[in-house]
Design a protein around this motif. Structure first.
Motif, mmCIF file in Angstrom:
data_model
loop_
_atom_site.group_PDB
_atom_site.id
_atom_site.type_symbol
_atom_site.label_atom_id
_atom_site.label_comp_id
_atom_site.label_asym_id
_atom_site.label_seq_id
_atom_site.Cartn_x
_atom_site.Cartn_y
_atom_site.Cartn_z
ATOM 1 N N UNK A 71 0.836 -1.210 0.000
ATOM 2 C CA UNK A 71 0.000 0.000 0.000
ATOM 3 C C UNK A 71 0.867 1.255 0.000
ATOM 4 N N UNK A 72 1.939 1.243 0.761
ATOM 5 C CA UNK A 72 2.850 2.391 0.809
ATOM 6 C C UNK A 72 3.532 2.587 -0.533
ATOM 7 N N UNK A 73 4.028 1.511 -1.145
ATOM 8 C CA UNK A 73 4.704 1.619 -2.437
ATOM 9 C C UNK A 73 3.774 2.156 -3.520
ATOM 10 N N UNK A 74 2.550 1.675 -3.533
ATOM 11 C CA UNK A 74 1.610 2.143 -4.551
ATOM 12 C C UNK A 74 1.175 3.586 -4.296
ATOM 13 N N UNK A 75 1.084 3.986 -3.050
ATOM 14 C CA UNK A 75 0.757 5.380 -2.737
ATOM 15 C C UNK A 75 1.888 6.311 -3.171
ATOM 16 N N UNK A 76 3.125 5.883 -2.975
ATOM 17 C CA UNK A 76 4.277 6.669 -3.422
ATOM 18 C C UNK A 76 4.292 6.748 -4.942
ATOM 19 N N UNK A 77 3.949 5.660 -5.606
ATOM 20 C CA UNK A 77 3.901 5.663 -7.074
ATOM 21 C C UNK A 77 2.844 6.637 -7.582
ATOM 22 N N UNK A 78 1.686 6.660 -6.950
ATOM 23 C CA UNK A 78 0.634 7.604 -7.346
ATOM 24 C C UNK A 78 1.086 9.043 -7.095
ATOM 25 N N UNK A 79 1.724 9.283 -5.959
ATOM 26 C CA UNK A 79 2.229 10.622 -5.666
ATOM 27 C C UNK A 79 3.294 11.057 -6.662
ATOM 28 N N UNK A 80 4.185 10.149 -7.034
ATOM 29 C CA UNK A 80 5.225 10.475 -8.007
ATOM 30 C C UNK A 80 4.623 10.759 -9.381
ATOM 31 N N UNK A 81 3.612 9.988 -9.755
ATOM 32 C CA UNK A 81 2.934 10.236 -11.035
ATOM 33 C C UNK A 81 2.244 11.603 -11.034
ATOM 34 N N UNK A 82 1.609 11.955 -9.934
ATOM 35 C CA UNK A 82 0.964 13.264 -9.839
ATOM 36 C C UNK A 82 1.985 14.390 -9.932
#
Length: 87
Positions: A71-82
């Motif tokens: 969950x943390x890794x995917x949240x960081x990925x979404x934040x990086x994409x944004x």
């Protein structure tokens, strides 16, 4: 600042805003909706897939610790994409 871009094949000129996009940065994480509205369907699809992975993949893992880490890794990925798409 606005930049005029010309399509080589058709010769059509399109004026595009350059710089930071707050609407993409703040709202692209919400299933990529502003990306679809701006005609960026590829990146909108990437955001939807990333959101679906974030919602459903952690529940498929065996342990609670693995689910939290994923969950943390995917949240960081979404934040990086944004952040990337905001530029």
């Amino acid at each position: 600042m606005r930049v005029a871009l010309r399509h080589r094949g058709t010769g059509k000129i399109r004026h595009v805003d350059t710089g930071w996009s707050w609407s993409i940065f703040l709202a692209a994480g919400f299933f990529g909706l502003p990306l679809f509205l701006r005609g960026m369907s590829f990146w909108g699809t990437v955001m939807v897939v990333t959101w679906c992975l974030r919602l459903f993949l952690p529940s498929a893992t065996g342990s609670l610790a693995e689910a939290a880490e994923l969950q943390i890794y995917l949240s960081v990925a979404i934040g990086a994409l944004c952040l990337y798409l905001g530029f």
